[in-house]
Motif scaffolding. Structure first.
Motif, PDB file in Angstrom:
ATOM      1  N   SER A 132       0.662  -1.402   0.038  1.00 59.75           N
ATOM      2  CA  SER A 132       0.126  -0.186   0.199  1.00 59.75           C
ATOM      3  C   SER A 132       0.874   1.174   0.089  1.00 59.75           C
ATOM      4  N   LEU A 133       2.219   1.213  -0.125  1.00 58.22           N
ATOM      5  CA  LEU A 133       2.981   2.328   0.033  1.00 58.22           C
ATOM      6  C   LEU A 133       4.284   1.898  -0.827  1.00 58.22           C
ATOM      7  N   HIS A 134       4.680   2.870  -1.732  1.00 60.74           N
ATOM      8  CA  HIS A 134       5.660   2.847  -2.541  1.00 60.74           C
ATOM      9  C   HIS A 134       6.189   4.174  -2.721  1.00 60.74           C
ATOM     10  N   VAL A 135       7.641   4.276  -2.559  1.00 62.84           N
ATOM     11  CA  VAL A 135       8.599   5.373  -2.810  1.00 62.84           C
ATOM     12  C   VAL A 135       9.084   5.584  -4.152  1.00 62.84           C
ATOM     13  N   VAL A 136       8.753   6.925  -4.492  1.00 59.77           N
ATOM     14  CA  VAL A 136       9.538   7.108  -5.689  1.00 59.77           C
ATOM     15  C   VAL A 136      10.642   8.273  -5.470  1.00 59.77           C
ATOM     16  N   ALA A 137      11.521   8.072  -5.953  1.00 58.28           N
ATOM     17  CA  ALA A 137      12.946   9.071  -5.824  1.00 58.28           C
ATOM     18  C   ALA A 137      13.228   9.499  -7.283  1.00 58.28           C
ATOM     19  N   PRO A 138      13.408  10.886  -7.591  1.00 60.14           N
ATOM     20  CA  PRO A 138      13.956  11.211  -8.520  1.00 60.14           C
ATOM     21  C   PRO A 138      15.374  10.984  -9.086  1.00 60.14           C
ATOM     22  N   SER A 139      16.146  10.691  -8.074  1.00 67.98           N
ATOM     23  CA  SER A 139      17.648  10.627  -8.396  1.00 67.98           C
ATOM     24  C   SER A 139      18.066   8.972  -8.001  1.00 67.98           C
ATOM     25  N   ASN A 140      19.002   8.441  -8.561  1.00 65.64           N
ATOM     26  CA  ASN A 140      19.725   7.281  -8.053  1.00 65.64           C
ATOM     27  C   ASN A 140      20.243   7.447  -6.461  1.00 65.64           C
ATOM     28  N   LEU A 147      18.989   9.533  -4.057  1.00 65.61           N
ATOM     29  CA  LEU A 147      17.800   9.540  -2.958  1.00 65.61           C
ATOM     30  C   LEU A 147      17.190   8.005  -3.144  1.00 65.61           C
ATOM     31  N   ALA A 148      17.238   7.312  -3.987  1.00 69.58           N
ATOM     32  CA  ALA A 148      16.573   6.043  -4.186  1.00 69.58           C
ATOM     33  C   ALA A 148      17.311   4.960  -3.346  1.00 69.58           C
ATOM     34  N   ASP A 149      18.516   4.975  -3.110  1.00 69.82           N
ATOM     35  CA  ASP A 149      19.375   4.240  -2.461  1.00 69.82           C
ATOM     36  C   ASP A 149      19.190   5.048  -1.077  1.00 69.82           C
ATOM     37  N   CYS A 150      19.011   6.011  -0.649  1.00 68.30           N
ATOM     38  CA  CYS A 150      18.604   6.159   0.684  1.00 68.30           C
ATOM     39  C   CYS A 150      17.418   5.783   1.030  1.00 68.30           C
ATOM     40  N   ALA A 151      16.557   5.706   0.210  1.00 67.66           N
ATOM     41  CA  ALA A 151      15.343   5.130   0.551  1.00 67.66           C
ATOM     42  C   ALA A 151      15.345   3.736   0.746  1.00 67.66           C
ATOM     43  N   ARG A 152      15.981   3.067  -0.102  1.00 69.43           N
ATOM     44  CA  ARG A 152      16.212   1.619   0.111  1.00 69.43           C
ATOM     45  C   ARG A 152      16.904   1.227   1.480  1.00 69.43           C
ATOM     46  N   ASN A 153      17.845   1.834   1.793  1.00 70.32           N
ATOM     47  CA  ASN A 153      18.641   1.685   3.077  1.00 70.32           C
ATOM     48  C   ASN A 153      17.893   1.984   4.334  1.00 70.32           C
ATOM     49  N   SER A 154      16.937   2.749   4.248  1.00 64.01           N
ATOM     50  CA  SER A 154      16.092   3.560   5.362  1.00 64.01           C
ATOM     51  C   SER A 154      15.342   2.276   6.154  1.00 64.01           C
ATOM     52  N   PRO A 155      15.391   2.322   7.523  1.00 66.28           N
ATOM     53  CA  PRO A 155      14.727   1.498   8.297  1.00 66.28           C
ATOM     54  C   PRO A 155      13.341   1.850   8.298  1.00 66.28           C
ATOM     55  N   LEU A 156      13.151   3.038   7.870  1.00 64.45           N
ATOM     56  CA  LEU A 156      11.606   3.514   7.936  1.00 64.45           C
ATOM     57  C   LEU A 156      10.884   2.817   6.980  1.00 64.45           C
ATOM     58  N   PHE A 157      11.381   2.615   5.614  1.00 62.97           N
ATOM     59  CA  PHE A 157      10.599   2.013   4.537  1.00 62.97           C
ATOM     60  C   PHE A 157      11.174   0.683   4.230  1.00 62.97           C
ATOM     61  N   ALA A 158      11.605  -0.117   5.279  1.00 54.50           N
ATOM     62  CA  ALA A 158      11.843  -1.579   5.425  1.00 54.50           C
ATOM     63  C   ALA A 158      10.929  -2.193   4.568  1.00 54.50           C
ATOM     64  N   SER A 190      11.262   3.118  -6.380  1.00 53.47           N
ATOM     65  CA  SER A 190      11.428   3.204  -7.727  1.00 53.47           C
ATOM     66  C   SER A 190      12.205   4.674  -7.985  1.00 53.47           C
ATOM     67  N   LEU A 191      12.854   4.454  -9.202  1.00 53.32           N
ATOM     68  CA  LEU A 191      13.539   5.694  -9.883  1.00 53.32           C
ATOM     69  C   LEU A 191      12.887   6.226 -11.139  1.00 53.32           C
ATOM     70  N   ILE A 192      12.280   7.454 -10.721  1.00 51.79           N
ATOM     71  CA  ILE A 192      11.513   8.277 -11.819  1.00 51.79           C
ATOM     72  C   ILE A 192      12.074   9.691 -11.664  1.00 51.79           C
ATOM     73  N   PRO A 193      12.805  10.110 -12.521  1.00 51.61           N
ATOM     74  CA  PRO A 193      13.091  11.439 -12.557  1.00 51.61           C
ATOM     75  C   PRO A 193      12.164  12.310 -12.806  1.00 51.61           C
ATOM     76  N   ASN A 194      12.307  13.723 -12.584  1.00 50.74           N
ATOM     77  CA  ASN A 194      11.538  14.780 -12.566  1.00 50.74           C
ATOM     78  C   ASN A 194      11.374  15.180 -14.149  1.00 50.74           C
ATOM     79  N   SER A 195      10.488  15.874 -14.637  1.00 51.63           N
ATOM     80  CA  SER A 195      10.207  16.199 -16.123  1.00 51.63           C
ATOM     81  C   SER A 195      10.574  17.581 -16.301  1.00 51.63           C
ATOM     82  N   ILE A 196      10.454  18.042 -17.320  1.00 53.18           N
ATOM     83  CA  ILE A 196      10.672  19.413 -17.878  1.00 53.18           C
ATOM     84  C   ILE A 196       9.609  19.616 -19.243  1.00 53.18           C
ATOM     85  N   ASP A 197       9.016  20.792 -19.231  1.00 52.41           N
ATOM     86  CA  ASP A 197       8.514  21.492 -20.466  1.00 52.41           C
ATOM     87  C   ASP A 197       9.403  21.714 -21.423  1.00 52.41           C
TER      88      ASP A 197
END
Length: 431
Positions: A193-201, A203-214, A219-226
């Motif tokens: 029921s909860l998934h984390v998206v990080a715009p950078s590799n 921050l994604a690694d920080c989230a994967r290593n975090s006990p809070l999101f064990a 997923s890595l999905i970068p921001n976009s630009i017009d």
């Protein structure tokens, strides 16, 4: 599919990223609505959620004590040299119970930067009683005991406490209590029921290593630009509008607040403050952002203040020869994507998400963190090698068009959303 995007504000880098994603969803045919604490014009797809004031002496006392706690924490943090633009934040929000009612018809809730609007208990309530949650991280705050960025201390991996930002030796200090509150709340959310998206590799690694999101997906999905608004503009016209000569070598620095220590303007000053008069001749520094820059430099300086018009920003990017990112710690700065979309090469320190886009000799030049001399040498190299500068500028534009267009970002999110809804057993909602 009814997507609800939740963001505290409609201004600032994280909010701009959320609004770009919202427009990309709608362009892709999804029913997207933004929920925020304040509006911005008459956009019917943005809904404002007001605070609910609880009455009675108990509620008043609780509110007073909470406000005093936050005030004392901020004073203590600033007294230790902390940046008031990025204060320590307890896991707390005013009473926005109306948000749960507003989100009731959502198929999926996409949280962005929600400090002061949605705390961890509200995240748990949304994920357990409303809809699956995808939380897009724009800094480290969801992972830590209160800091936006940890300055490399790494204590968020162990429960915080003994916070160096508070000069604390107490393992049960306010940061530890905040971290424990987040852990207790998020542990109640089923992994599906909860998934984390990080715009950078990074921050994604920080989230994967975090006990809070064990156990939670990341997923890595970068921001976009017009890429139509942020595009190369006529350089001569842009410089004329800024009062910069065609022959000048123009350096650009941009930050929401130009004096934010984490953004490293002082490191830029250290790199260029020792220029002699001959080397400084014909150099001009352009700065954009709130605040009055405190930059003592021997080169010409033009500060244009805060710019919220994207077309105007694209002209400023196009007027520059090089965009410099001297950040100490950063995610995936919108300014980096914007500069590259305008064909302006980037020189920056190899920290956070900057290496995701700045490829040395291809889209700019990367310098090791803290290498002040190297930063200056890299900028000078871009100035002095026109062929390299033009080649990198063209490659910047190609790179953004390939991977950072809104349609690409929206497609990646929609695929993730459908998977999340299907896992929750609501496959009939994913059309």
């Amino acid at each position: 599919m009814k997507v609800s995007i939740v963001t505290t504000y409609l201004h600032g880098g994280a909010a701009r990223a959320a609004q770009r994603l919202h427009r990309a969803f709608r362009d892709a045919g999804q029913e997207s609505t933004i929920f925020a604490t304040a509006g911005n014009g008459d956009d019917p797809t943005v809904r404002v959620v007001g605070r609910e004031r609880r009455r009675g002496p108990v509620a008043r006392v609780a509110s007073y004590l909470s406000r005093r706690q936050r005030t004392n924490l901020t004073k203590r943090y600033v007294a230790q040299g902390g940046d008031p633009n990025e204060p320590l934040r307890p896991d707390w929000a005013p009473d926005y119970r109306g948000l749960l009612r507003a989100l009731a018809e959502s198929d999926l809730v996409n949280l962005h930067w929600v400090a002061g609007f949605v705390d961890s208990r509200m995240v748990s309530a949304i994920a357990n009683s409303v809809a699956p949650v995808v939380w897009t991280m724009h800094d480290m705050l969801p992972l830590t005991g209160g800091c936006h960025y940890d300055s490399g201390c790494g204590r968020y991996l162990q429960g915080c406490g003994c916070c160096p930002k508070l000069a604390s030796t107490d393992s049960s200090d306010p940061t530890a209590r905040t971290w424990e509150k987040k852990l207790a709340a998020l542990a109640k959310v089923p992994n599906r029921s909860l998934h984390v998206v990080a715009p950078s590799n990074w921050l994604a690694d920080c989230a994967r290593n975090s006990p809070l999101f064990a156990g939670k997906g990341v997923s890595l999905i970068p921001n976009s630009i017009d890429t139509e608004t942020f595009a190369p503009r006529d350089k001569a016209a842009a410089r004329t509008a800024l009062g910069i000569s065609a022959e000048a070598k123009a350096i650009l620095l941009i930050s929401q607040d130009i004096n934010t220590p984490r953004k490293g303007s002082d490191q830029f000053v250290a790199a260029f403050s020792t220029l002699d008069s001959r080397s400084a001749e014909n150099l001009v520094l352009l700065t954009v952002g709130a605040g009055i820059p405190n930059l003592s430099l021997p080169i010409a300086h033009r500060h244009v203040g805060e710019i919220r018009d994207d077309r105007r920003l694209s002209e400023i990017y196009s007027a520059a020869d090089v965009f410099v990112l001297p950040s100490r710690q950063d995610n995936l700065p919108n300014t980096m994507i914007e500069a590259m979309a305008c064909g302006t090469p980037v020189v920056g320190f190899a920290v956070g998400g900057i290496p995701d886009m700045v490829r040395s000799e291809e889209t700019g030049i990367l310098v090791q963190a803290g290498d002040i001399a190297g930063l200056r040498q890299a900028v000078e190299r871009v100035f002095n090698d026109r062929d390299l500068r033009n080649r990198m500028g063209a490659r910047c534009r190609e790179f953004v068009l390939r991977d950072y267009r809104p349609a690409v970002q929206a497609s990646r999110y929609i695929h993730l959303f459908r998977d999340m809804i299907a896992q929750r057993g609501f496959a009939n909602q994913i059309a």
